[in-house]
Design an enzyme around this catalytic site. Structure first.
Site, PDB file in Angstrom:
ATOM      1  N   SER A 129       0.826  -1.210   0.000  1.00 36.02           N
ATOM      2  CA  SER A 129       0.000   0.000   0.000  1.00 36.02           C
ATOM      3  C   SER A 129       0.855   1.251   0.000  1.00 36.02           C
ATOM      4  O   SER A 129       0.375   2.326  -0.336  1.00 36.02           O
ATOM      5  CB  SER A 129      -0.861   0.052   1.259  1.00 36.02           C
ATOM      6  OG  SER A 129      -1.626  -1.089   1.389  1.00 36.02           O
ATOM      7  N   HIS A 150      -1.429  -2.662  -7.219  1.00 32.42           N
ATOM      8  CA  HIS A 150      -2.073  -2.358  -5.941  1.00 32.42           C
ATOM      9  C   HIS A 150      -3.598  -2.451  -6.050  1.00 32.42           C
ATOM     10  O   HIS A 150      -4.244  -1.575  -6.617  1.00 32.42           O
ATOM     11  CB  HIS A 150      -1.639  -0.950  -5.486  1.00 32.42           C
ATOM     12  CG  HIS A 150      -2.154  -0.574  -4.142  1.00 32.42           C
ATOM     13  ND1 HIS A 150      -2.491   0.705  -3.793  1.00 32.42           N
ATOM     14  CD2 HIS A 150      -2.422  -1.333  -3.042  1.00 32.42           C
ATOM     15  CE1 HIS A 150      -2.924   0.727  -2.553  1.00 32.42           C
ATOM     16  NE2 HIS A 150      -2.899  -0.495  -2.081  1.00 32.42           N
ATOM     17  N   GLU A 162      -4.016   0.284  -8.902  1.00 31.96           N
ATOM     18  CA  GLU A 162      -2.916   1.195  -9.236  1.00 31.96           C
ATOM     19  C   GLU A 162      -1.751   0.343  -9.729  1.00 31.96           C
ATOM     20  O   GLU A 162      -1.359  -0.633  -9.064  1.00 31.96           O
ATOM     21  CB  GLU A 162      -2.473   1.981  -7.987  1.00 31.96           C
ATOM     22  CG  GLU A 162      -3.458   3.034  -7.550  1.00 31.96           C
ATOM     23  CD  GLU A 162      -3.050   3.750  -6.254  1.00 31.96           C
ATOM     24  OE1 GLU A 162      -3.472   4.896  -6.070  1.00 31.96           O
ATOM     25  OE2 GLU A 162      -2.325   3.165  -5.423  1.00 31.96           O
ATOM     26  N   ASN A 200      -3.666   6.284  -1.490  1.00 28.08           N
ATOM     27  CA  ASN A 200      -3.280   6.287  -0.079  1.00 28.08           C
ATOM     28  C   ASN A 200      -2.565   7.564   0.346  1.00 28.08           C
ATOM     29  O   ASN A 200      -2.459   7.852   1.527  1.00 28.08           O
ATOM     30  CB  ASN A 200      -2.431   5.061   0.260  1.00 28.08           C
ATOM     31  CG  ASN A 200      -3.317   3.867   0.542  1.00 28.08           C
ATOM     32  OD1 ASN A 200      -4.407   4.008   1.094  1.00 28.08           O
ATOM     33  ND2 ASN A 200      -2.884   2.689   0.136  1.00 28.08           N
TER      34      ASN A 200
HETATM   35  N1  LIG Z   1      -5.886  -4.495   4.053  1.00 27.84           N
HETATM   36  C1  LIG Z   1      -6.048  -3.595   3.100  1.00 27.84           C
HETATM   37  O1  LIG Z   1      -7.039  -2.855   3.068  1.00 27.84           O
HETATM   38  C2  LIG Z   1      -5.030  -3.484   2.001  1.00 27.84           C
HETATM   39  C3  LIG Z   1      -5.380  -2.834   0.807  1.00 27.84           C
HETATM   40  C4  LIG Z   1      -4.446  -2.772  -0.242  1.00 27.84           C
HETATM   41  C5  LIG Z   1      -3.184  -3.309  -0.058  1.00 27.84           C
HETATM   42  N2  LIG Z   1      -2.858  -3.906   1.138  1.00 27.84           N
HETATM   43  C6  LIG Z   1      -1.507  -4.469   1.261  1.00 27.84           C
HETATM   44  O2  LIG Z   1      -1.573  -5.847   1.016  1.00 27.84           O
HETATM   45  C7  LIG Z   1      -0.612  -6.532   1.830  1.00 27.84           C
HETATM   46  C8  LIG Z   1      -1.326  -7.569   2.677  1.00 27.84           C
HETATM   47  O3  LIG Z   1      -2.287  -6.940   3.492  1.00 27.84           O
HETATM   48  P1  LIG Z   1      -3.470  -7.776   4.170  1.00 27.84           P
HETATM   49  O4  LIG Z   1      -4.442  -6.775   4.698  1.00 27.84           O
HETATM   50  O5  LIG Z   1      -3.939  -8.839   3.255  1.00 27.84           O
HETATM   51  O6  LIG Z   1      -2.680  -8.429   5.406  1.00 27.84           O
HETATM   52  P2  LIG Z   1      -3.130  -9.672   6.318  1.00 27.84           P
HETATM   53  O7  LIG Z   1      -2.500  -9.432   7.642  1.00 27.84           O
HETATM   54  O8  LIG Z   1      -4.600  -9.890   6.252  1.00 27.84           O
HETATM   55  O9  LIG Z   1      -2.434 -10.929   5.587  1.00 27.84           O
HETATM   56  C9  LIG Z   1      -1.050 -11.057   5.420  1.00 27.84           C
HETATM   57  C10 LIG Z   1      -0.716 -12.533   5.290  1.00 27.84           C
HETATM   58  O10 LIG Z   1       0.659 -12.660   4.926  1.00 27.84           O
HETATM   59  C11 LIG Z   1       1.189 -13.809   5.582  1.00 27.84           C
HETATM   60  N3  LIG Z   1       2.632 -13.655   5.654  1.00 27.84           N
HETATM   61  C12 LIG Z   1       3.343 -12.792   6.424  1.00 27.84           C
HETATM   62  N4  LIG Z   1       4.653 -12.917   6.183  1.00 27.84           N
HETATM   63  C13 LIG Z   1       4.778 -13.871   5.224  1.00 27.84           C
HETATM   64  C14 LIG Z   1       5.883 -14.441   4.534  1.00 27.84           C
HETATM   65  N5  LIG Z   1       7.134 -14.048   4.808  1.00 27.84           N
HETATM   66  N6  LIG Z   1       5.645 -15.391   3.614  1.00 27.84           N
HETATM   67  C15 LIG Z   1       4.382 -15.812   3.345  1.00 27.84           C
HETATM   68  N7  LIG Z   1       3.289 -15.298   3.969  1.00 27.84           N
HETATM   69  C16 LIG Z   1       3.490 -14.345   4.895  1.00 27.84           C
HETATM   70  C17 LIG Z   1       0.505 -13.826   6.940  1.00 27.84           C
HETATM   71  O11 LIG Z   1       0.519 -15.136   7.485  1.00 27.84           O
HETATM   72  C18 LIG Z   1      -0.905 -13.333   6.579  1.00 27.84           C
HETATM   73  O12 LIG Z   1      -1.786 -14.406   6.342  1.00 27.84           O
HETATM   74  C19 LIG Z   1       0.125  -5.465   2.608  1.00 27.84           C
HETATM   75  O13 LIG Z   1       1.284  -5.106   1.915  1.00 27.84           O
HETATM   76  C20 LIG Z   1      -0.865  -4.318   2.628  1.00 27.84           C
HETATM   77  O14 LIG Z   1      -0.260  -3.063   2.785  1.00 27.84           O
HETATM   78  C21 LIG Z   1      -3.756  -4.018   2.155  1.00 27.84           C
END
Ligand SMILES: NC(=O)c1ccc[n+]([C@@H]2O[C@H](COP(=O)([O-])OP(=O)(O)OC[C@H]3O[C@@H](n4cnc5c(N)ncnc54)[C@H](O)[C@@H]3O)[C@@H](O)[C@H]2O)c1
Length: 393
Positions: A129, A150, A162, A200
């Site tokens: 993000s 993104h 994005e 963002n």
């Molecule tokens: N939540 C949102 O609204 C949103 C929106 C757009 C982008 N993002 C981005 O997407 C990414 C994930 O966010 P999310 O909300 O899905 O997080 P989340 O916490 O729901 O899920 C992350 C997952 O990654 C796994 N993980 C962590 N380290 C790991 C590794 N080294 N190898 C394999 N798996 C691993 C964890 O076990 C977890 O299941 C982040 O970079 C975040 O900034 C999030």
């Protein structure tokens, strides 16, 4: 690797690898599988993948109940997603999208490991993000095949994507991914590799100013949410949305944007949000954040038992919307995207009811400017500085 082979793969039927099966990973998997792509889904925590796949099954069942898709189609979508227990299971993928924890070092390590596993033609993408795309890819052997893709939360419902080339990304890769995302039914925009990209960056005050209002005890989270929903017609107020996004994720994004803009006070994170994150009160995903989700029958949108003071609600709305409009005007000044894409991005990525530039016109840029000036005079903080373009609009 030849750039052309890397790209031509994307045109035919490709396999998509997804790393991280949390909120975003499973959503992106659903999008790709719905578009007939074979998906390899890996998470270091297999129980998370199991939980997410169970959740996906429920989502698909609901779509069948609502006649949005047929039963057979729902089975096909589900079966196109292969549950992987090791990173090396992604070896034959043509495109890998990483959606793990928002931490630069951990992402870099995953891509360094991945590079040893996938073919040299495989396109590598991060769903970060806020972390610099250039910095995640800088130490890769081949940074040309790396970029940001993104998606927004929830990925199957939010149309915006994005696409962010880093400084080292091959020149024609963004357009190829743009075309691919279009073919997935998404609305892609090409963004620059700046902190927060488009959405963002502009959206920071939606959370930051709301948190500030609550920290100063001017209003409660429920009051702020109700003000933004009723006066601004936002589908969700800032606190409900932070609970949906994940308090940790939202805090990490704010912190990264703040640091990467060399501690610009405009983007200063909130202590309240930091404490919530430390306390692991992370929102919906754990059942408690600004609201309590332990009782599934409760609708968090109707929780405002606090005073519904009309004057207060108007002040809250004007304060937050003025900060947002100021950010959109500054993005326009800096040509972060065309006016059209700036408007589209906020409506299709975070569901804003209107584009912020159009909103500024409607409220009156003069009024927006005066609101910020009053805030500046009250607090004497750089946080409320105006875009040089705002006063001219
Ligand atoms: N939540 C949102 O609204 C949103 C929106 C757009 C982008 N993002 C981005 O997407 C990414 C994930 O966010 P999310 O909300 O899905 O997080 P989340 O916490 O729901 O899920 C992350 C997952 O990654 C796994 N993980 C962590 N380290 C790991 C590794 N080294 N190898 C394999 N798996 C691993 C964890 O076990 C977890 O299941 C982040 O970079 C975040 O900034 C999030």
């Amino acid at each position: 690797m030849s750039e052309s082979s890397q790209i031509s793969n994307l045109k035919s039927q490709i396999s998509v690898g997804i790393i991280g099966s949390g909120t975003m990973g499973i959503g992106i998997a659903q999008v790709a599988a719905t578009n007939n792509y074979k998906v390899f889904l890996y998470d270091q925590n297999s129980s998370q993948t199991e939980k997410s796949l169970e959740g996906l099954q429920k989502v698909l069942d609901r779509l069948v109940e609502k006649n949005k898709i047929g039963f057979e189609e729902s089975e096909n979508i589900y079966n196109r997603i292969k549950f992987c227990t090791e990173l090396k299971d992604l070896k034959d993928c043509d495109l890998v999208i990483e959606a793990i924890i928002e931490n630069k070092e951990i992402k870099q390590k995953v891509f360094a490991d991945l590079e040893e596993i996938v073919s040299n033609d495989c396109v590598l993408a991060t769903n970060t993000s806020s972390i610099s795309i250039t910095s995640i890819s800088a130490d890769l052997k081949n940074s040309e095949r790396f970029l940001g893709i993104h998606f927004f939360n929830p990925a199957p419902l939010m149309p915006l994507v994005e696409i962010i080339p880093g400084l080292l990304t091959a020149e024609n890769l963004p357009q190829k991914i743009y075309d691919l995302m279009k073919s997935w039914g998404k609305i892609p925009v090409i963004a620059q590799d700046i902190p927060g990209f488009i959405v963002n960056r502009i959206a920071r005050p939606f959370y930051g100013e709301a948190l500030r209002i609550v920290e100063e005890k001017i209003a409660t989270p429920a009051q702020v949410d109700e003000a933004m929903r009723t006066i601004g017609n936002f589908k969700m107020g800032p606190f409900e949305l932070m609970d949906l996004i994940g308090i940790d994720i939202n805090f990490a994004v704010t912190e990264t944007v703040y640091k990467d803009y060399f501690y610009d006070p405009k983007y200063k994170p909130s202590l309240l949000q930091h404490r919530m994150s430390e306390a692991k009160l992370l929102g919906r995903k754990i059942g408690k954040g600004f609201y309590d989700y332990s009782d599934a029958s409760q609708d968090s949108r109707n929780k405002n038992q606090d005073n519904k003071d009309e004057k207060l609600f108007n002040e809250i709305f004007l304060r937050i919307i003025s900060m947002l409009i100021n950010e959109a005007v500054e993005a326009k000044r800096l040509k972060l995207a065309s006016d059209e894409d700036l408007e589209l991005a906020m409506q299709k990525g975070v569901n804003y009811p209107k584009g912020l530039l159009a909103w500024g016109k409607e409220i009156g840029y003069k009024k927006v400017s005066e609101t910020l000036q009053n805030l500046y005079e009250t607090y004497q903080e750089e946080r409320y500085r105006q875009s040089p373009l705002l006063r001219k609009m």
